[in-house]
Design an enzyme around this catalytic site. Structure first.
Site, PDB file in Angstrom:
ATOM      1  N   ARG A 235       0.849  -1.181   0.000  1.00 53.43           N
ATOM      2  CA  ARG A 235       0.000   0.000   0.000  1.00 53.43           C
ATOM      3  C   ARG A 235       0.888   1.236   0.000  1.00 53.43           C
ATOM      4  NH1 ARG A 235      -3.423  -2.798  -1.535  1.00 53.43           N
ATOM      5  NH2 ARG A 235      -5.469  -3.244  -0.630  1.00 53.43           N
ATOM      6  N   GLU A 264      -3.953   6.850  -5.124  1.00 51.52           N
ATOM      7  CA  GLU A 264      -4.189   6.274  -6.464  1.00 51.52           C
ATOM      8  C   GLU A 264      -5.465   6.801  -7.101  1.00 51.52           C
ATOM      9  OE1 GLU A 264      -3.970   2.026  -5.935  1.00 51.52           O
ATOM     10  OE2 GLU A 264      -1.959   2.172  -5.101  1.00 51.52           O
ATOM     11  N   HIS A 282      -0.953  -0.398 -10.060  1.00 52.86           N
ATOM     12  CA  HIS A 282      -1.569  -1.319  -9.076  1.00 52.86           C
ATOM     13  C   HIS A 282      -2.107  -2.585  -9.755  1.00 52.86           C
ATOM     14  CE1 HIS A 282      -3.692  -1.535  -4.905  1.00 52.86           C
ATOM     15  NE2 HIS A 282      -3.425  -2.742  -5.365  1.00 52.86           N
TER      16      HIS A 282
HETATM   17  C1  8YV Z   1      -6.638  -5.627  -5.847  1.00 52.37           C
HETATM   18  C2  8YV Z   1      -5.094  -5.477  -3.833  1.00 52.37           C
HETATM   19  O1  8YV Z   1      -6.316  -5.195  -7.122  1.00 52.37           O
HETATM   20  O2  8YV Z   1      -5.905  -7.456  -2.912  1.00 52.37           O
HETATM   21  C3  8YV Z   1      -5.507  -6.321  -2.709  1.00 52.37           C
HETATM   22  O3  8YV Z   1      -5.437  -5.850  -1.569  1.00 52.37           O
HETATM   23  O4  8YV Z   1      -4.565  -4.442  -3.641  1.00 52.37           O
HETATM   24  C4  8YV Z   1      -5.325  -5.939  -5.225  1.00 52.37           C
HETATM   25  O5  8YV Z   1      -5.195  -7.314  -5.304  1.00 52.37           O
HETATM   26  C5  8YV Z   1      -7.512  -4.627  -5.229  1.00 52.37           C
HETATM   27  O6  8YV Z   1      -7.861  -4.888  -3.913  1.00 52.37           O
HETATM   28  C6  8YV Z   1      -8.795  -4.521  -6.023  1.00 52.37           C
HETATM   29  O7  8YV Z   1      -9.321  -3.295  -5.839  1.00 52.37           O
END
Ligand code: 8YV
Length: 322
Positions: A235, A264, A282
């Site tokens: 993150r 983001e 991402h």
């Molecule tokens: C996803 C992510 O793209 O799983 C997570 O925490 O950051 C990614 O795998 C995201 O959550 C989808 O919005």
């Protein structure tokens, strides 16, 4: 087949998931326009029992309070830092995520990004495309990945999968974590700064949220030093982004590979001009296979909640008030 139609989509989701929610569950979508949203919450919002969202959006305390019958937040993604867990715990709202199914792809991304950043493959690609090679240039030498010293912040499922891959590259892996992992073959280091000091490349694989906010700050970046690289697939909130930009600008860091950002899809403009930085939008879990598995697990959680009131992969089970 679930009978309840009181499902709410919050924020954008994978189109096929959004379509299934709409057609199979009669799900409504929380309006983004403020007036329409207030109207929805004052009306149909009162009957909503389950929210499906993603780490991009989540459910904050105010939205939770506005959904009085909410029993579960079903999160597409392993990270759930955009959902207010304290509010969920207080209200007995369950929260699920999608662990395990994305571990391999996110770890693959971390290693790919690490290699790209240290070997400067993306910059080399630009070098070829812009005719600098055919124009007689010689691409500068880069840094060896194999046998380098790697520090991992966050030795959970994804951090461990990254460690396993880099171990096969002959890298020496050490880590910093909230707690020492008792059966880990890797060396535990008590602070992020101390870890940064000992390694060539620091990989962030820790969960986001208050506990890790700006954990990688100017002190940690200075400890990593002018020959050090930072990789972040977790993150953006874990890094003090302004401090990162300043360190790169001043040449106090060799390079960075970033799949995640503090705000983001906004990427600090200065990073766009730096050739020693690799920027990804991402995409850590972004493969056909993994996203399908995440979708399937999201729907399994929703089905289980609607039929039994429980979640398959809970971060917090419904009803577990604290
Ligand atoms: C996803 C992510 O793209 O799983 C997570 O925490 O950051 C990614 O795998 C995201 O959550 C989808 O919005």
């Amino acid at each position: 087949m679930p009978s309840s139609a009181n499902v709410l989509q919050v924020g954008p989701l994978k189109p096929s998931l959004a379509e299934t929610l709409r057609t199979r569950y009669g799900a409504q979508t929380l309006p983004t326009d403020a007036a329409a949203r207030a109207e929805f919450l004052a009306g149909p919002g009162a009957d909503i029992t389950a929210v499906v969202t993603s780490g991009r959006t989540g459910v904050d305390a105010a939205l939770m309070a506005a959904l009085p019958r909410l029993g579960a937040v079903v999160n597409f993604g392993v990270g759930y830092d955009t959902t207010d867990m304290d509010a969920a715990a207080l209200r007995g709202v369950g929260v699920s995520n999608t662990p395990d199914v994305l571990t391999d792809c996110v770890a693959d991304t971390a290693v790919g990004l690490l290699i790209d950043t240290m070997r400067r493959f993306s910059a080399a690609d630009r070098y070829v495309r812009t005719g600098q090679w055919s124009g007689g240039g010689t691409y500068p030498l880069t840094r060896q990945v194999s046998n380098s010293r790697v520090g991992i912040i966050g030795l959970g499922r994804i951090g461990s999968a990254i460690a396993k891959r880099l171990n096969a590259f002959g890298c020496t892996v050490s880590y910093h974590n909230r707690r020492e992992v008792t059966d880990s073959p890797y060396t535990y280091v008590g602070s992020a700064a101390e870890l940064a000091q000992r390694v060539d490349v620091l990989v962030i694989a820790a969960a986001g949220g208050d506990a890790t906010s700006k954990l990688v700050d100017a002190t940690v970046l200075d400890a990593l030093g002018a020959d050090g690289y930072l990789i972040n697939i977790a993150r953006g909130s874990v890094v003090d982004e302004a401090a990162l930009v300043a360190a790169l600008r001043a040449g106090r860091l060799a390079g960075a590979g970033l799949d995640v950002f503090a705000d983001e899809p906004h990427v600090p403009a200065e990073l766009l001009t730096m050739d020693n930085v690799v920027l990804l939008p991402h995409i850590g879990s972004g493969t056909v296979q993994t996203r399908a598995a995440m979708e399937e697990l999201t729907l399994r959680n929703l089905d289980e909640f609607l039929s039994s009131g429980r979640l398959v992969t809970p971060v917090l089970q419904p009803g577990a008030r604290v």
